[in-house]
Motif scaffolding. Structure first.
Motif, PDB file in Angstrom:
ATOM      1  N   UNK A  41       0.818  -1.214   0.000  1.00  0.00           N
ATOM      2  CA  UNK A  41       0.000   0.000   0.000  1.00  0.00           C
ATOM      3  C   UNK A  41       0.848   1.257   0.000  1.00  0.00           C
ATOM      4  N   UNK A  42       0.196   2.368   0.247  1.00  0.00           N
ATOM      5  CA  UNK A  42       0.830   3.670   0.143  1.00  0.00           C
ATOM      6  C   UNK A  42       1.606   4.058   1.396  1.00  0.00           C
ATOM      7  N   UNK A  78       9.917   8.249  -2.313  1.00  0.00           N
ATOM      8  CA  UNK A  78      10.956   9.029  -2.969  1.00  0.00           C
ATOM      9  C   UNK A  78      12.330   8.480  -2.613  1.00  0.00           C
ATOM     10  N   UNK A  79      13.221   8.388  -3.613  1.00  0.00           N
ATOM     11  CA  UNK A  79      14.526   7.761  -3.395  1.00  0.00           C
ATOM     12  C   UNK A  79      15.306   8.424  -2.265  1.00  0.00           C
ATOM     13  N   UNK A  80      15.191   9.742  -2.127  1.00  0.00           N
ATOM     14  CA  UNK A  80      15.969  10.448  -1.110  1.00  0.00           C
ATOM     15  C   UNK A  80      15.450  10.203   0.300  1.00  0.00           C
ATOM     16  N   UNK A  81      14.256   9.620   0.422  1.00  0.00           N
ATOM     17  CA  UNK A  81      13.688   9.346   1.746  1.00  0.00           C
ATOM     18  C   UNK A  81      13.634   7.855   2.070  1.00  0.00           C
ATOM     19  N   UNK A  82      14.125   7.036   1.175  1.00  0.00           N
ATOM     20  CA  UNK A  82      14.011   5.587   1.368  1.00  0.00           C
ATOM     21  C   UNK A  82      14.669   5.116   2.660  1.00  0.00           C
ATOM     22  N   UNK A  83      15.919   5.516   2.895  1.00  0.00           N
ATOM     23  CA  UNK A  83      16.628   5.070   4.098  1.00  0.00           C
ATOM     24  C   UNK A  83      15.909   5.530   5.363  1.00  0.00           C
ATOM     25  N   UNK A 107      10.991  -1.494   0.569  1.00  0.00           N
ATOM     26  CA  UNK A 107      10.630  -0.249  -0.090  1.00  0.00           C
ATOM     27  C   UNK A 107      11.459  -0.029  -1.345  1.00  0.00           C
ATOM     28  N   UNK A 108      10.792   0.406  -2.407  1.00  0.00           N
ATOM     29  CA  UNK A 108      11.487   0.818  -3.624  1.00  0.00           C
ATOM     30  C   UNK A 108      11.643   2.331  -3.603  1.00  0.00           C
ATOM     31  N   UNK A 109      12.799   2.808  -4.048  1.00  0.00           N
ATOM     32  CA  UNK A 109      13.043   4.248  -4.096  1.00  0.00           C
ATOM     33  C   UNK A 109      12.787   4.794  -5.488  1.00  0.00           C
ATOM     34  N   UNK A 110      11.936   5.794  -5.574  1.00  0.00           N
ATOM     35  CA  UNK A 110      11.566   6.378  -6.865  1.00  0.00           C
ATOM     36  C   UNK A 110      12.392   7.634  -7.122  1.00  0.00           C
ATOM     37  N   UNK A 111      13.020   7.705  -8.302  1.00  0.00           N
ATOM     38  CA  UNK A 111      13.884   8.844  -8.618  1.00  0.00           C
ATOM     39  C   UNK A 111      13.167   9.928  -9.428  1.00  0.00           C
ATOM     40  N   UNK A 112      11.896   9.715  -9.750  1.00  0.00           N
ATOM     41  CA  UNK A 112      11.161  10.713 -10.531  1.00  0.00           C
ATOM     42  C   UNK A 112      10.069  11.412  -9.729  1.00  0.00           C
ATOM     43  N   UNK A 113       9.514  10.748  -8.736  1.00  0.00           N
ATOM     44  CA  UNK A 113       8.437  11.338  -7.940  1.00  0.00           C
ATOM     45  C   UNK A 113       8.796  11.310  -6.461  1.00  0.00           C
ATOM     46  N   UNK A 114       8.390  12.344  -5.710  1.00  0.00           N
ATOM     47  CA  UNK A 114       8.636  12.351  -4.264  1.00  0.00           C
ATOM     48  C   UNK A 114       7.641  11.442  -3.547  1.00  0.00           C
ATOM     49  N   UNK A 171       4.362   2.256  -8.307  1.00  0.00           N
ATOM     50  CA  UNK A 171       4.511   0.871  -7.860  1.00  0.00           C
ATOM     51  C   UNK A 171       4.382  -0.052  -9.074  1.00  0.00           C
ATOM     52  N   UNK A 172       5.317  -0.995  -9.216  1.00  0.00           N
ATOM     53  CA  UNK A 172       5.338  -1.847 -10.400  1.00  0.00           C
ATOM     54  C   UNK A 172       5.539  -3.308 -10.018  1.00  0.00           C
ATOM     55  N   UNK A 173       5.421  -4.175 -10.999  1.00  0.00           N
ATOM     56  CA  UNK A 173       5.610  -5.603 -10.750  1.00  0.00           C
ATOM     57  C   UNK A 173       7.033  -5.909 -10.283  1.00  0.00           C
ATOM     58  N   UNK A 174       7.998  -5.083 -10.672  1.00  0.00           N
ATOM     59  CA  UNK A 174       9.370  -5.271 -10.209  1.00  0.00           C
ATOM     60  C   UNK A 174       9.485  -5.082  -8.703  1.00  0.00           C
ATOM     61  N   UNK A 175       8.556  -4.317  -8.122  1.00  0.00           N
ATOM     62  CA  UNK A 175       8.561  -4.088  -6.677  1.00  0.00           C
ATOM     63  C   UNK A 175       7.926  -5.240  -5.910  1.00  0.00           C
ATOM     64  N   UNK A 176       7.312  -6.188  -6.640  1.00  0.00           N
ATOM     65  CA  UNK A 176       6.571  -7.289  -6.018  1.00  0.00           C
ATOM     66  C   UNK A 176       7.061  -8.634  -6.548  1.00  0.00           C
ATOM     67  N   UNK A 177       8.330  -8.984  -6.316  1.00  0.00           N
ATOM     68  CA  UNK A 177       8.859 -10.250  -6.831  1.00  0.00           C
ATOM     69  C   UNK A 177       8.220 -11.467  -6.156  1.00  0.00           C
TER      70      UNK A 177
END
Length: 294
Positions: free
Chosen positions: A9-10, A62-67, A82-89, A115-121
């Motif tokens: 989820x979000x 957002x990638x900068x907040x992942x850690x 968590x996946x880090x996104x480099x295009x959206x916060x 969120x994509x299928x790559x995030x849900x192996x």
């Protein structure tokens, strides 16, 4: 039954606004404004962690907040994936709370939209006893395709799946028939009264149960001050009253309820005990500001 619960989820930052009275267009109104971590999926995961459940949480930030988010969730007993996104916060939600505790939302889902299928192996399902997906993941094409693929793989493994519709506004926007088609066959649905009515067009509780039970294995309807009920295509099977508490903020009450019920169910409790624990968690949630345990 395996005990791990996979939540998808979000992740959001909730900006909670509690004005002292009606908003004055073009001018000022005194208000309390607070920032809290939120997001329906994140709320459920954190409540599950607070209940000592074994919970794995998948989301996109957002990638900068992942850690930062990974550390946050680990500190609350949640295993983050968590996946880090480099295009959206990361997503942001503005919640306006009326004096009676009712809420209105302004939503920018941000990185959650990617969120994509790559995030849900496939290996996410290893040792999982239940998959829980927030309805928000169904309201955009990319995340929808990803979680539908996850649902199919879970069903193939015999892992029960549950869905929470999450938003009446978005249900109306996408259409109830479309949402039911996307989620048909889920073993569980956790809906509040308004969501149930939007999905099936009926206002009577027993009729809601019967109609939704044609698409979902077990139907749980959250009724706010009236408590909660459980049933299916045969109608209401179980109904319990709410606890009487002072409502401060109803944000996340449904997420807390779902977590309380699911934690008890996965632990082997009866439906009656699980429903009672869900109601107790919801009652606890409304007594403080924000959607996660204080």
């Amino acid at each position: 039954m395996k005990s791990r619960i996979l939540v998808v989820g979000d992740v959001m930052t909730d900006i909670i606004v509690m004005p002292e009275g009606p908003i004055v267009k073009g001018s000022d109104r005194r208000a309390k404004v607070r920032n809290r971590p939120g997001g329906s999926g994140a709320n459920q995961a954190v409540w599950l962690g607070a209940m000592q459940a074994d919970v794995l949480f998948v989301a996109r930030v957002g990638a900068d907040e992942r850690a930062m988010y990974e550390n946050y969730f680990r500190g609350l007993g949640v295993v983050p994936a968590l996946a880090g996104d480099r295009t959206l916060p990361s997503g942001v939600l503005v919640t306006i709370v009326d004096p009676d505790g009712e809420r209105s939302f302004l939503t920018d889902r941000g990185a959650n939209l990617n969120l994509s299928s790559d995030d849900l192996p496939e290996d996410l399902l290893d040792d999982v006893g239940m998959v829980v997906v927030s309805g928000y993941s169904f309201f955009s094409p990319g995340p929808r395709a990803a979680v539908q693929g996850l649902f199919a793989r879970a069903k193939a493994r015999g892992v029960p799946v549950a869905v929470d519709p999450a938003s009446v506004g978005f249900l109306v926007e996408v259409g109830a028939a479309a949402f039911v088609e996307w989620t048909h066959g889920a073993d569980w649905i956790f809906a509040n009264q308004s969501e149930a009515e939007a999905l099936c067009g009926a206002s009577a509780l027993d009729e809601q149960m019967r109609l939704l039970g044609q698409h979902y294995g077990t139907v749980v309807i959250k009724r706010g001050r009236l408590g909660a009920a459980l049933g299916g295509r045969d109608g209401v099977r179980l109904e319990l009253p709410a606890q009487v508490v002072d409502v401060v903020d109803s944000t996340g009450a449904g997420d807390a309820f779902a977590a309380g019920f699911i934690a008890a169910h996965v632990a082997g409790d009866t439906n009656a005990v699980a429903l009672a624990k869900g109601i107790a968690a919801g009652a606890r949630a409304v007594q403080s500001i924000g959607g996660q345990p204080s």
